[in-house]
Design an enzyme around this catalytic site. Structure first.
Site, PDB file in Angstrom:
ATOM      1  N   GLU A 105     -16.447  15.916  18.549  1.00  0.00           N
ATOM      2  CA  GLU A 105     -15.512  16.646  17.684  1.00  0.00           C
ATOM      3  C   GLU A 105     -16.217  17.561  16.699  1.00  0.00           C
ATOM      4  O   GLU A 105     -15.763  18.685  16.451  1.00  0.00           O
ATOM      5  CB  GLU A 105     -14.595  15.677  16.928  1.00  0.00           C
ATOM      6  CG  GLU A 105     -13.437  15.127  17.751  1.00  0.00           C
ATOM      7  CD  GLU A 105     -13.814  13.935  18.610  1.00  0.00           C
ATOM      8  OE1 GLU A 105     -14.977  13.483  18.518  1.00  0.00           O
ATOM      9  OE2 GLU A 105     -12.957  13.437  19.360  1.00  0.00           O
ATOM     10  N   HIS A 156      -6.619   4.959  14.907  1.00  0.00           N
ATOM     11  CA  HIS A 156      -5.923   6.007  15.655  1.00  0.00           C
ATOM     12  C   HIS A 156      -4.562   6.343  15.056  1.00  0.00           C
ATOM     13  O   HIS A 156      -3.757   7.010  15.685  1.00  0.00           O
ATOM     14  CB  HIS A 156      -5.708   5.570  17.112  1.00  0.00           C
ATOM     15  CG  HIS A 156      -6.941   5.588  17.945  1.00  0.00           C
ATOM     16  ND1 HIS A 156      -8.079   4.910  17.610  1.00  0.00           N
ATOM     17  CD2 HIS A 156      -7.223   6.224  19.118  1.00  0.00           C
ATOM     18  CE1 HIS A 156      -9.009   5.095  18.536  1.00  0.00           C
ATOM     19  NE2 HIS A 156      -8.517   5.901  19.459  1.00  0.00           N
TER      20      HIS A 156
END
Lengths: 368, 324
Positions: free
Chosen positions: B60, B129
């Site tokens: 990322e 998450h």
């Protein structure tokens, strides 16, 4: 051979230096070109010496990371760049700025925090930018610029341009995760990015031996990604140019990344406040050794005089001119106004600055 | 008008903007050959190819940073985060590079980038998450934050976000991807910074964004049916810029406010809105501002409990009845 010796080769032998001097990219230099390279290095040094003086006089805030001792790398690499080549670096960014053609005035004014600075006094020492000169900063977070360099190369390739992105980083930055991620993606996407590790041996006060696990050198880590790499002297501007030129040609013609590690040395501390001289992390003799034996300006000057491209008189004249330019830039900076407090709300959002419809819709700032 | 899913509305926005502007490029994990982890990018790689739709490794920091660097060069990358929770590993790139470079360059550089993906709890995937980071991002001057509650808004806002010249953090919701709504065939744009009244009412204002708008609407229906309370529902749509005018309008009308916000209460979006109302509309209030947020603890996994940690219509009704 110990690891330490392996990553610090002995001073370049004369033969090696001569080979680099004869590399095509250097062989074609006129005496005037060579003197210009020397002049650029002197301008960098005199600018930073002046900046140190005014820092110590209380004219600047925060940090000041000077590049003195490393000038051959910025001057040598930037001298090779063409229209579609771009550069980005870390926080030791003054010399690269001067190399791309930013004026001493705008740079010194930025250090003074003045409205006439290259970033209007909003960025400071670590954040010089000149996108019109393909210079994308000036980045304060160690290795934070390495994915951006990848992005510059992505942009070059996407637009179908024959160019390269030179992304400079220090020896401390190689241990950040995003640099490894960037190497992987550079190889995976065949991006024309050249990572240039300026190994000055110390990440702040931590020596290379204490920070990095190495076999032969830092650049060798590129092998893990199938990326070509080179280890070279950052003290010989001919060598810097010869090695970098090969990487640029590869980027231009094959769209391939490369990692170059230049051995170099900074004479001053990591920043101005530094545990350097008073029995700190390195010995005075070590600093003196580099200053006396390996200084890039001294070395190049001697070579040019031997080549008869330069006279002592010309050198003195160039040096005096660089000093005068630096002193004038400090006067300019000192006499310039500070930015206004209101200016903090400018240059935050493009759309607000331009007062486009988007910039006039909704509230952007939340002061009482 | 066609009845389509929220994810399809986003897909149409991406497709139309790729067609419109050659500088738009989609970048992210699984966005191309896999058609997107949540199928938002379905079919786009097949249609537009490797150059415009780029699969990345699980990196990322590097691919967000790459997008930012490319945007400085004039591209308009739309970066997908599989979950906005993963912004934590790209936080330096988003905050320090996308967020600060314009200011630190004295306005010489801008980053026309969109970072998009789902930002929600409620799917039993555990705390890592399930973050709702709109407040983390909206706290950074230089970034914009958008959170659409339905497909119509999602399409119009995403198209605007892609054309915007500043970095836009676009926060979707996995629980909304399958929700259907009417979306016109013809092109339309929705400006950032423009809230939308999803229900008109006179007794109390429910101010929400993202999926919380659905909770607020459900609560409003029940309040009308069971308690004879006529609630107004204001959907913020974008957090920064914020439609202050619409907020003050509804507060001045109903004089009672319950903020519904899936982000956490401490320093959350609702805390900012509450402060704003106190600063600008104190005299309009007939009761203290109440808030319904996610319960202030890490997101629990347990399928039997997680939905109760998020705002529910029942909790909204309870807060409304305290002040009405």
């Amino acid at each position: 051979m110990t690891k330490t010796e392996a990553i610090r080769p002995k001073p370049a032998a004369k033969k090696r230096a001569d080979n680099h001097a004869m590399a095509p990219i250097n062989a074609r230099l006129t005496p005037e070109d060579k003197v210009e390279l020397l002049r650029q290095m002197l301008r960098m040094r005199r600018f930073e010496q002046a900046s140190l003086k005014f820092y110590n006089a209380g004219k600047m805030g925060g940090f000041l990371h000077v590049y003195i001792g490393q000038e051959a790398i910025a001057a040598g690499t930037v001298s090779l760049l063409g229209e579609h080549d771009h550069i980005i670096t870390a926080y030791r960014d003054h010399a690269h700025a001067l190399a791309v053609g930013m004026s001493m005035n705008e740079c010194m004014a930025e250090l003074f925090g003045k409205a006439t600075g290259c970033s209007k006094g909003k960025g400071g020492s670590m954040h010089f930018f000149a996108p019109d000169k393909n210079y994308w900063g000036g980045h304060g977070i160690v290795a934070g610029q390495t994915p951006l360099g990848l992005g510059l190369a992505f942009g070059i390739k996407y637009k179908g341009l024959k160019g390269a992105a030179l992304c400079f980083l220090g020896d401390g930055a190689v241990n950040q995760g995003c640099f490894s991620e960037s190497l992987n993606m550079a190889a995976l996407f065949n991006l024309p990015v050249i990572y240039i590790i300026e190994n000055n041996r110390y990440s702040m006060g931590t020596s290379l031996e204490r920070s990095s696990a190495v076999d032969r050198c830092l650049a060798q880590r590129a092998e893990a990604y199938g990326i070509d790499w080179a280890l070279a002297s950052g003290e010989d501007i001919y060598e810097v140019r010869a090695v970098t030129q090969k990487a640029i040609e590869r980027a231009h013609h094959e769209s391939k990344p490369m990692v170059i590690e230049f051995d170099t040395y900074r004479y001053y501390g990591h920043s101005v406040a530094d545990a350097n001289h008073k029995g700190g992390y390195r010995k005075e003799e070590e600093i003196e050794h580099y200053k006396n034996e390996l200084d890039p300006i001294r070395t190049f000057k001697a070579r040019l005089i031997a080549e008869k491209s330069l006279t002592e008189e010309l050198y003195e004249a160039i040096d005096a001119e660089a000093k005068a330019e630096a002193a004038a830039s400090a006067r300019f900076a000192d006499e310039s106004p500070f930015p206004t407090v209101e200016s903090v709300f400018e240059d935050v959002y493009f759309e607000v600055d331009r007062q486009t419809e988007a910039g006039r819709t909704g509230r952007f700032f939340f002061n009482d | 008008m066609a009845l389509i899913e929220y994810r399809e509305a986003l897909n149409q926005a991406l497709s139309e903007e790729i067609e419109r502007d050659p500088n738009v490029v989609l970048i992210g994990e699984e966005v191309a050959q896999y058609n997107g982890a949540y199928k938002v990018t379905r079919g786009l790689w097949k249609k537009y190819g490797d150059r415009r739709v780029v699969d990345t490794p699980i990196s990322e920091a590097a691919f967000v940073g790459m997008g930012i660097g490319a945007s400085m060069m004039g591209l308009r990358p739309v970066i997908e985060l599989m979950f906005w929770s993963f912004a934590t590993v790209a936080y330096d790139q988003i905050v320090n590079n996308a967020g600060q470079i314009r200011f630190m360059s004295g306005g010489l550089i801008n980053c026309p980038i969109v970072i998009r993906g789902p930002a929600n709890g409620g799917t039993n995937v555990g705390a890592t998450h399930s973050h709702t980071p709109e407040n983390w991002m909206a706290a950074i001057p230089g970034l914009k934050v958008v959170s659409p509650s339905n497909g119509y808004d999602a399409k119009g806002l995403l198209k605007t976000a892609i054309r915007d010249n500043d970095p836009v953090m676009f926060m979707e919701n996995t629980l909304l991807y399958g929700e259907k709504c009417e979306v016109p065939q013809e092109e339309y744009l929705i400006p950032l910074g423009k809230a939308d009244f999803k229900r008109r009412g006179k007794d109390v204002s429910l101010i929400a964004h993202g999926r919380s708008v659905l909770i607020a609407r459900k609560a409003a229906e029940l309040l009308a049916a069971e308690h004879d309370i006529d609630a107004e529902v204001l959907d913020l749509r974008s957090i920064r810029p914020l439609d202050e005018e619409a907020i003050l309008e509804t507060v001045s009308k109903t004089h009672r406010v319950v903020l519904v916000d899936e982000s956490k209460p401490f320093c959350g979006v609702s805390a900012q809105i509450s402060t704003l109302i106190m600063e600008k509309a104190f005299d309009e209030l007939d009761a203290p501002v109440r808030r319904v947020c996610s319960l202030d603890a890490p997101a629990i996994y347990s399928p039997g409990v997680e939905h109760l940690q998020l705002p529910t219509p029942d909790r909204v009704i309870q807060k409304v009845r305290e002040i009405c």
